[in-house]
Each structure stands twice: as structure tokens, then as C-alpha cells.
Scaffold this active site. Structure first.
Site, PDB file in Angstrom:
ATOM      1  N   GLY A  91       0.843  -1.200   0.000  1.00  0.00           N
ATOM      2  CA  GLY A  91       0.000   0.000   0.000  1.00  0.00           C
ATOM      3  C   GLY A  91       0.865   1.231   0.000  1.00  0.00           C
ATOM      4  O   GLY A  91       2.062   1.162   0.311  1.00  0.00           O
TER       5      GLY A  91
ATOM      6  N   CYS B  75       5.463  -5.882   1.608  1.00  0.00           N
ATOM      7  CA  CYS B  75       5.807  -4.464   1.479  1.00  0.00           C
ATOM      8  C   CYS B  75       5.164  -3.650   2.617  1.00  0.00           C
ATOM      9  O   CYS B  75       5.547  -3.804   3.756  1.00  0.00           O
ATOM     10  CB  CYS B  75       5.413  -3.958   0.098  1.00  0.00           C
ATOM     11  SG  CYS B  75       6.203  -2.397  -0.277  1.00  0.00           S
TER      12      CYS B  75
ATOM     13  N   GLU C 166       4.146 -11.126  -5.979  1.00  0.00           N
ATOM     14  CA  GLU C 166       3.037 -11.384  -6.900  1.00  0.00           C
ATOM     15  C   GLU C 166       3.293 -10.870  -8.304  1.00  0.00           C
ATOM     16  O   GLU C 166       2.584 -11.228  -9.233  1.00  0.00           O
ATOM     17  CB  GLU C 166       1.729 -10.773  -6.360  1.00  0.00           C
ATOM     18  CG  GLU C 166       1.713  -9.264  -6.178  1.00  0.00           C
ATOM     19  CD  GLU C 166       2.354  -8.817  -4.864  1.00  0.00           C
ATOM     20  OE1 GLU C 166       3.072  -9.620  -4.239  1.00  0.00           O
ATOM     21  OE2 GLU C 166       2.167  -7.654  -4.482  1.00  0.00           O
TER      22      GLU C 166
END
Ligand code: XMP
Length: 518
Positions: free
Chosen positions: A57, A84, A177
Site C-alpha cells: 500500500g 511491502c 506477486e
């Protein structure tokens, strides 16, 4: 609600949260994405996840009002993976420290080196040395939380991989991802294995469960389904028909803005292959006369949207007391995204859909695909025996050729456009490119240009050809045809379609362009 083991992805606003879900679905793991501010202890209890992932985010954990995970998530006793921002927030909540500051931001490719101790999360990594990963962070963890150890480092992220193996809490600074972390999928595979997922989220199982759910929801009532001929509404219709047979009636509205042969193809497949009751509503005169003289794109879209509702309502009444409306809504349309700006987003185009219709008609919705991504819908279509060309069809917009005919729409222009589009798609198929392209079509431009054919002057329409690659239609890149292909296609169109004397190829990506011209 599905009966499979479920994984909860808590979204902190990353641009790539959907990719986490994609990676997990590829592993036959059922997961759902929910924004951080919509999950609380009650939600956690009812969702009962077998594992949780915190997405990345854009925020800073120490900023005022920074997004935080729900209370109680660390006490669920299930494995958690933080990515993250997800790593930073995990450290912040569990007693570590996060800092911003100079020289520590890291964007792009980095390489992770393992530490001496091995972590099952990283099984299969480092076989050929350091692992390439994708970093995208301003802040970084400067002190890990008690109980955690470091299992991988990168030059700018000394805590690239951290974990508390006893509690099965894992946290990575990079994004496993994305495509640029080549072995990222392995990390997810290890995570779901550690969490004990069985990998039983398959389309075969889904089909049976969806059928049971539809029967349960609908009982003995009638259902109507708007068929567009696209893969989503087709799969929804076939699935519902399997569940409730002739309680379902499909309505296929021909608004006079379809491609060459399209109405016949759709109607034949549904009537002959599936024997599904189908109303073929030829309403082309209604739509085309309402669009006469209209050149503004938004007015076109709104006119078409309103007429769709009128026509649908007319035929739904004729079916006699339908209580449900079926739609091919997909999971990406359902996911609530986190908006940090807080403001409403700008309307670029008023997309035609049947929103608003159910309440107006007093209908309840049946949406059997709302848990699926597009490629899962295609897999389900195969499972249901839909013909392959149908399954692989490029998307086609609700307003049809109207938005591929900028400016005023005339029957003459539509006829030219249909023919030219058919030649273009034939070329793409002949060159074996159809499946490499997300969407391809011709558009007829609102201008005539001068040409010379034989010994004569021509003054005819110009066409634009468009072909894009994309994952979800949200962003797109133009398809890099060879010059030979483009030359051959332009020649064929001009030779075979009367009324065209010039062909352009559109090299605009999205953004700044959109896929359709209007
Ligand atoms: P744009 O032009 O917005 O299109 O880049 C993105 C994708 O959406 C399709 N599209 C629509 N689909 N109703 C639909 O069902 C619509 O009104 C509509 N407008 C655009 C477009 O074909 C592309 O796949």
C-alpha cells in the site's frame, strides 16, 4: 459462500493486490480481497480464514490515520504473510520499527541473498544464487519485531525476508506477486502449503457447488438473463440452465449494432446446442432511429442504455412473473478498492450495464460468477462444454458498433464497418494472432478522404484498426503487428470493402487512450 478453505487478503491499497489473488487462484486456493477498513473482529470470525495476507500500500505506518490491520488478526492462530507495506505494518504492530528517510527508498529490480538459516517459505529459492525480486518502497523496516529473524537481505533492504516461524508470521519487503519477481509464485505455493490448504478450488467442484447454490436461491421461480453473446453472460446462462432448466429464459437484444453474423451465431448456439429458451429481440429499428443525428459519445451511451432497459422490461414481462435477473458479474467488478484520495472518481465513459434495472423491476439478482476472474470463467465455460471459439472470443462492448463509429451513426457506415471488421478479424485469425490479442476491431472514422483507384478519383471513408494486449481492460498496449501484416490487411480491406479508401493503425496505449474510440 464457498465451503472451501479460505484465505483472506487484507488490502492496504496496493496497485497490484489483485495479482496476489490471481497467484493464489492459480494454486487452486480460494481467496477474497477485502479493504483494511471493512474487516473487523466480527468479520474475521465469520470469514474464518485459514491464512491471511497483508497487501502492499502507498501509506506510511507512522503517518496520521495510517491503515492498520483489524484487531485480533494476530491472535487468530493462522499464518500471516505481509508484503511491502504489509511487512511494515506487521512490524509496527508487533513491536518493530519502520523508518522513512533518505537513501533507503528502493524501486525496481533487486536481488535477495539468503542468510545461513533456511525458511520453508523460501523452499525452492536460491537454487541458482540470489533471487531477483521487485521492490517498491519508500519506508523500510529498521528493527524487526521480537520473535522475528531475518532470512533474506537485499542491498537496500536488510530485512527483505523476515519471519517468526513459531507463529507462522512471514513478512517480505518485495512484491512476490508481480511478474518481475520470477519465482514469486513459489513463495505463495510454499505459504499455502504451510497453511495446510488442500488446493481444492477447481472449476469442476465450483460448477457443482454453484448449481446447488442457484437451486437453493431460486427455488421454483423464473429467471431471466440478458445474453450479450460474450463469454460471461453465456457461461452464466449455461450454468443457470443446468441448475434450473426451463425456469430460465434468455433475452438476446439485437440493437442493430452487432458485428457481421453475430446474432445468428449466438442464437444458433443457444437454441441448437443448449436448447435454452431464448427470446431473440430484433430491436434494431428502435435503437437506430433513436440514435439518428446523435454524435456525442455520452448521449449515445445513455440512449442505448435506456433503450436496453425498456426492451428488457418489455420481454421480461412477457416471460410471466420472473423474480430473478441473472448477470455475468465477475469478481473484479465486485472487489471494493481502497481510495486514499477519498474523492469520487471521474466518469470517463458511462458503461452500459443493467445496473438499476433489478430494483426498478422488483427483481433479485443471480450472479453465479461473482467469485471468479475472467480466466476462471473461461475454464468454467470449458467445463460446461461451451464451444472453444465462444470461450476465446474477444470482449465486445454493450453499445456495440455505436462506439466504433465516432460521430453520427448511419446504416451505410455500419454496413461498411461490419464488412471491414470481418476482413480484419479474418486476417488476424489467418495469421494465428487471435489468441495473442485481448481485443481487436475496426472503427469507421467521421471523415472522407481522397484516393485514386484504377484511373478514377475516390472520396471515401477512412478506417482505424485497433488491436490491444491487456490483462483486464483497465490498461492496454497496442499490438505490434508487422508492417507486412498491416500492409496486407489495408490492401484487403480497400479491395474487398466498397466505401473505404484509407486505413490507419491506432498505436495508442491505454492510458492515455481508451480501448474503444468513444
Ligand atoms: P475502454 O474503451 O473503456 O474499454 O478502454 C475497456 C473495455 O471495456 C469494454 N467496454 C464496454 N463493455 N459496456 C461493456 O459491456 C460498455 O459500455 C463498454 N465500454 C467499453 C471495451 O470493449 C473494453 O474491452
Amino acid at each position: 459462500m464457498t465451503q472451501h478453505d479460505r484465505l483472506l487478503i487484507i488490502d492496504f491499497g496496493s496497485q497490484v493486490t489483485q495479482l496476489i489473488a490471481r497467484r493464489l487462484r492459480e494454486l487452486n486456493v480460494y481467496c477474497e480481497i477485502h479493504p483494511f477498513n471493512r474487516v473487523d473482529e466480527k468479520f474475521l470470525a465469520s470469514f474464518a480464514p485459514r491464512a491471511v495476507i497483508f497487501s502492499g500500500g502507498p501509506a506510511s505506518v507512522y503517518a496520521e490515520g495510517a491503515p492498520m490491520p483489524p484487531k485480533g488478526v494476530f491472535d487468530l492462530g493462522v499464518p500471516i504473510l505481509g508484503i511491502c507495506y504489509g511487512q511494515q505494518v506487521m512490524m509496527h504492530c508487533l513491536g518493530g520499527k519502520v523508518e522513512g528517510g533518505h537513501g533507503t527508498a528502493e524501486f525496481g529490480r533487486a536481488f535477495v541473498t539468503p542468510t545461513a538459516e533456511r525458511l520453508p517459505l523460501l523452499d525452492g529459492w536460491f537454487a541458482e544464487g540470489d533471487e531477483q525480486v521487485w521492490m517498491s518502497h519508500g519506508d523500510h523496516v529498521s528493527r524487526i519485531a521480537p520473535g522475528f529473524s531475518v532470512f533474506g537481505t537485499s542491498p537496500n533492504a536488510p530485512f527483505a525476508v523476515t519471519a517468526d516461524p513459531a507463529r507462522r508470521f512471514f513478512a517480505v519487503q518485495f512484491h512476490p506477486e508481480v511478474h518481475h519477481t520470477p519465482h514469486g509464485a513459489k513463495l505463495y505455493e510454499n505459504f499455502v502449503r504451510l497453511a495446510g490448504f488442500k488446493g481444492d478450488w477447481t472449476m469442476g467442484a465450483y460448477r457443482d457447488e454453484a448449481i446447488a447454490r442457484i437451486r437453493d436461491q431460486v427455488g421454483g421461480q423464473k429467471v431471466i438473463c440478458g445474453l450479450s453473446g460474450g463469454v460471461d453472460s453465456s457461461v452464466a446462462a449455461v450454468l443457470i440452465h443446468e441448475a434450473i432448466g426451463d425456469q430460465l429464459t434468455c433475452v438476446f437484444v439485437d440493437h442493430g449494432l452487432l458485428r457481421q453474423g453475430e446474432a445468428e451465431q449466438v442464437v444458433t448456439m443457444f437454441r441448437d446446442t443448449y436448447n435454452i429458451p431464448l427470446i431473440h429481440a430484433d430491436e434494431s429499428d428502435l435503437f437506430l432511429s433513436a440514435l439518428e443525428g446523435v454524435s456525442d459519445p455520452e448521449v449515445k451511451r445513455k440512449t442505448i442504455g435506456k433503450l436496453f432497459i425498456d426492451v428488457f422490461q418489455k420481454h421480461a414481462t412477457a416471460v410471466g412473473g420472473a423474480k430473478f435477473l441473472a448477470q455475468g458479474t465477475l469478481y473484479p467488478d465486485v472487489i471494493e478498492s481502497v481510495s486514499f484520495s477519498g474523492g469520487p472518481s471521474v466518469t470517463i465513459k458511462s458503461h452500459h450495464n443493467v445496473g438499476g434495472l433489478p430494483e426498478k423491476m422488483g427483481l433479485k439478482l443471480v450472479e453465479p460468477l461473482r467469485e471468479l476472474f475472467k480466466d476462471e470463467v473461461r475454464a468454467l465455460g470449458r467445463e460446461l462444454g461451451l464451444p472453444e471459439p465462444f470461450i476465446r472470443r474477444h470482449p465486445f462492448p454493450g453499445p456495440g458498433l455505436a462506439i466504433r463509429c465516432p460521430g453520427e451513426i448511419t446504416r451505410e457506415k455500419l454496413a461498411i464497418l461490419r464488412q471491414a471488421d470481418a476482413v480484419y478479424i479474418d486476417q488476424i485469425r489467418k495469421h494465428g494472432l487471435y489468441d495473442d490479442i485481448w481485443q481487436a476491431f475496426a472503427a469507421i472514422l467521421p471523415m472522407k478522404t481522397v484516393g485514386v483507384m484504377g484511373d478514377g478519383r475516390t472520396y471515401d471513408y477512412a478506417l482505424a484498426l485497433r488491436a490491444v494486449t491487456s490483462v483486464d481492460g483497465m490498461t492496454a498496449d497496442y499490438y505490434p503487428f508487422t508492417h507486412n501484416f498491416l500492409g496486407e490487411t489495408a490492401t484487403r480491406i480497400i479491395n474487398e470493402v466498397r466505401g473505404v479508401n484509407r486505413v490507419f493503425y491506432d498505436c495508442t496505449s491505454k492510458p492515455p487512450g481508451t480501448i474503444e474510440l468513444e
